[in-house]
Design a protein around this motif. Sequence first.
Motif, PDB file in Angstrom:
ATOM      1  N   UNK A  12       0.797  -1.235   0.000  1.00 59.17           N
ATOM      2  CA  UNK A  12       0.000   0.000   0.000  1.00 59.17           C
ATOM      3  C   UNK A  12       0.827   1.281   0.000  1.00 59.17           C
ATOM      4  N   UNK A  13       2.075   1.207   0.491  1.00 56.23           N
ATOM      5  CA  UNK A  13       2.910   2.419   0.520  1.00 56.23           C
ATOM      6  C   UNK A  13       3.316   2.873  -0.879  1.00 56.23           C
ATOM      7  N   UNK A  14       3.062   2.010  -1.884  1.00 56.92           N
ATOM      8  CA  UNK A  14       3.386   2.358  -3.271  1.00 56.92           C
ATOM      9  C   UNK A  14       2.206   3.065  -3.948  1.00 56.92           C
ATOM     10  N   UNK A  15       1.269   3.536  -3.142  1.00 57.29           N
ATOM     11  CA  UNK A  15       0.079   4.242  -3.644  1.00 57.29           C
ATOM     12  C   UNK A  15       0.489   5.322  -4.660  1.00 57.29           C
ATOM     13  N   UNK A  49      -8.787  -3.528 -10.303  1.00 53.60           N
ATOM     14  CA  UNK A  49     -10.091  -2.896 -10.096  1.00 53.60           C
ATOM     15  C   UNK A  49     -10.378  -1.934 -11.247  1.00 53.60           C
ATOM     16  N   UNK A  50     -11.585  -2.068 -11.807  1.00 48.80           N
ATOM     17  CA  UNK A  50     -11.912  -1.275 -12.996  1.00 48.80           C
ATOM     18  C   UNK A  50     -13.230  -0.533 -12.857  1.00 48.80           C
ATOM     19  N   UNK A  78      -1.033   1.742  -8.652  1.00 50.36           N
ATOM     20  CA  UNK A  78      -1.330   1.144  -7.348  1.00 50.36           C
ATOM     21  C   UNK A  78      -2.193   2.098  -6.533  1.00 50.36           C
ATOM     22  N   UNK A  79      -3.216   1.527  -5.892  1.00 48.75           N
ATOM     23  CA  UNK A  79      -4.057   2.321  -4.996  1.00 48.75           C
ATOM     24  C   UNK A  79      -4.260   1.536  -3.702  1.00 48.75           C
ATOM     25  N   UNK A  80      -3.992   2.162  -2.581  1.00 51.76           N
ATOM     26  CA  UNK A  80      -4.192   1.507  -1.290  1.00 51.76           C
ATOM     27  C   UNK A  80      -5.660   1.182  -1.105  1.00 51.76           C
ATOM     28  N   UNK A  81      -5.957  -0.044  -0.715  1.00 54.43           N
ATOM     29  CA  UNK A  81      -7.336  -0.493  -0.502  1.00 54.43           C
ATOM     30  C   UNK A  81      -7.321  -1.630   0.523  1.00 54.43           C
ATOM     31  N   UNK A  82      -7.684  -1.329   1.766  1.00 55.68           N
ATOM     32  CA  UNK A  82      -7.614  -2.324   2.853  1.00 55.68           C
ATOM     33  C   UNK A  82      -8.398  -3.604   2.572  1.00 55.68           C
ATOM     34  N   UNK A  88      -3.955  -3.576  -1.300  1.00 53.89           N
ATOM     35  CA  UNK A  88      -3.861  -2.651  -2.420  1.00 53.89           C
ATOM     36  C   UNK A  88      -4.609  -3.226  -3.618  1.00 53.89           C
ATOM     37  N   UNK A  89      -4.885  -2.362  -4.588  1.00 51.69           N
ATOM     38  CA  UNK A  89      -5.462  -2.775  -5.862  1.00 51.69           C
ATOM     39  C   UNK A  89      -4.742  -2.021  -6.958  1.00 51.69           C
ATOM     40  N   UNK A  90      -4.953  -2.443  -8.185  1.00 52.21           N
ATOM     41  CA  UNK A  90      -4.321  -1.767  -9.324  1.00 52.21           C
ATOM     42  C   UNK A  90      -5.408  -1.294 -10.277  1.00 52.21           C
ATOM     43  N   UNK A  91      -5.357  -0.031 -10.627  1.00 56.21           N
ATOM     44  CA  UNK A  91      -6.272   0.551 -11.610  1.00 56.21           C
ATOM     45  C   UNK A  91      -5.566   0.468 -12.961  1.00 56.21           C
ATOM     46  N   UNK A  92      -6.069  -0.354 -13.883  1.00 50.81           N
ATOM     47  CA  UNK A  92      -5.317  -0.632 -15.115  1.00 50.81           C
ATOM     48  C   UNK A  92      -5.367   0.502 -16.130  1.00 50.81           C
ATOM     49  N   UNK A  93      -4.236   0.690 -16.793  1.00 56.22           N
ATOM     50  CA  UNK A  93      -4.156   1.657 -17.884  1.00 56.22           C
ATOM     51  C   UNK A  93      -4.093   0.930 -19.230  1.00 56.22           C
ATOM     52  N   UNK A  94      -3.437  -0.244 -19.212  1.00 58.22           N
ATOM     53  CA  UNK A  94      -3.346  -1.047 -20.436  1.00 58.22           C
ATOM     54  C   UNK A  94      -3.075  -2.499 -20.048  1.00 58.22           C
ATOM     55  N   UNK A  95      -3.312  -3.391 -20.981  1.00 62.76           N
ATOM     56  CA  UNK A  95      -3.028  -4.794 -20.722  1.00 62.76           C
ATOM     57  C   UNK A  95      -2.588  -5.455 -22.025  1.00 62.76           C
ATOM     58  N   UNK A  96      -1.965  -6.631 -21.866  1.00 62.25           N
ATOM     59  CA  UNK A  96      -1.551  -7.406 -23.039  1.00 62.25           C
ATOM     60  C   UNK A  96      -1.875  -8.875 -22.787  1.00 62.25           C
ATOM     61  N   UNK A  97      -2.640  -9.466 -23.682  1.00 67.53           N
ATOM     62  CA  UNK A  97      -2.974 -10.885 -23.588  1.00 67.53           C
ATOM     63  C   UNK A  97      -1.805 -11.700 -24.134  1.00 67.53           C
ATOM     64  N   UNK A  98      -1.259 -12.583 -23.296  1.00 69.43           N
ATOM     65  CA  UNK A  98      -0.140 -13.420 -23.715  1.00 69.43           C
ATOM     66  C   UNK A  98      -0.593 -14.798 -24.182  1.00 69.43           C
TER      67      UNK A  98
END
Length: 435
Positions: A12-15, A49-50, A78-82, A88-98
């Motif tokens: 979470x400190x990487x918010x 989280x989207x 990264x967003x702190x989320x208890x 924490x959770x991640x709010x995505x900006x982009x993704x790549x299907x492998x």
Amino acid sequence: MIERLYSSEINPSMHGREVSVAGWVHEIRKLGGIAFVVLRDREGFVQITMPKKEVSRDVFKGLTSLSKESVVVVKGVVRAEPKAPNGYEIIPKEYRLLSRAEQPLPLDPTGKVKANLDTRLDNRFIDLRKHEIMAIFKIRSEVLHFAREFFRSRGFIEVHTPRIISTSSEGGAELFPVAYFEKEAFLAQSPQLYKQMLMATGMDKVFEIATYFRAEEHDTVWHLNEITAIDSEIAFIESEEDVMEVIENLVYYIMKNLSESYEKELKKLGVEIYPQKPPFPRIEYKRALEILEENGYILPYGEDLTTEAEKKLGEVMKDEGYDLYFITKYPIKIKPFYTMPEENGLSRAFDLEFKGREIVSGSQRIHEYELLVKMIKAKGLRVESFENYLKAFRYGMPPHGGFGMGLERFIMQLLNLKNIREAVLFPRDRKRLEP
């Protein structure tokens, strides 16, 4: 390599920081204007989280349309989320299907749909995606790491002996023959003969992470046909006690380090390790039979301990506060030809028992050429078959002893596994040759 962080490396400190994560789609949930994708990597889970208002339409639609177990890389903030995994959770900006996973899956990696062991082993690549299963093999890896650390810190040399041999290592008939050009050859039952030969070289303390091949037609939860073992041989000993002292300190070292450093993996398996400090109790074979008889189990003198006898003795020793103990002074007639005999018909052989199961077998060995030849003949074996082995005993062999510790047996007892096959990535038994 693809730049990414493991789920356990984010906190979470990487918010507010932008990161990339990669893994398998474990779960997808849609709740109106928000959706969640849970990714799984080898260290844990990360929640993507989207909120529709915060992510692009393409990212929202693309991630939520993935099949479970598809492999993706996600870059986001990264967003702190208890309430989220790891806080924490991640709010995505982009993704790549492998890689897109086919459906339906042959095995449920969430564990919600139970499967028997055969189904799990047939689909081991998915079974290992479960963190509690992977934890077994992380611990197995560390057992070997700590074993090597123990031996090296005490001046042992790591060796590698042949896996293809020309004669039986143990004097038995349970051998796998192999096609070796025009010669007769077999897969090694153990490194026993080579370990002893090395004692004549000046390499007076050696160890090996060995592979055994035993052509035994067992079909139990305790036996395999391909086995990994921690083997060692030590020269210039006074008696088998010197070997037992090495073993008990090795086992204590491994268990102590695991209990202190791998709480996370042990917790996933619901296991606590309580290292038993040396020295471990020594019970002579004759006394073991007496204890068994006192507890309603009669075993004729001169027979090896049965599985039932071992379990009964383990229960008695558990009541006395011991999980680990040695059985010593076996009758020489039930031990291999290279075991040092005593005048009273006993031997300088021993087993280490762990929770009522044998995990180590060892002894002081015969180092005198004439006595060794005599014992080979007494076992009904051909001296000519051991010519190269015996040669090492004719030109200066110090007193020595050693042991073999079954890695899978140790892991099984350590982690309270129900079947030894659970301690092997791809087990081999009389019925299983694939995958």
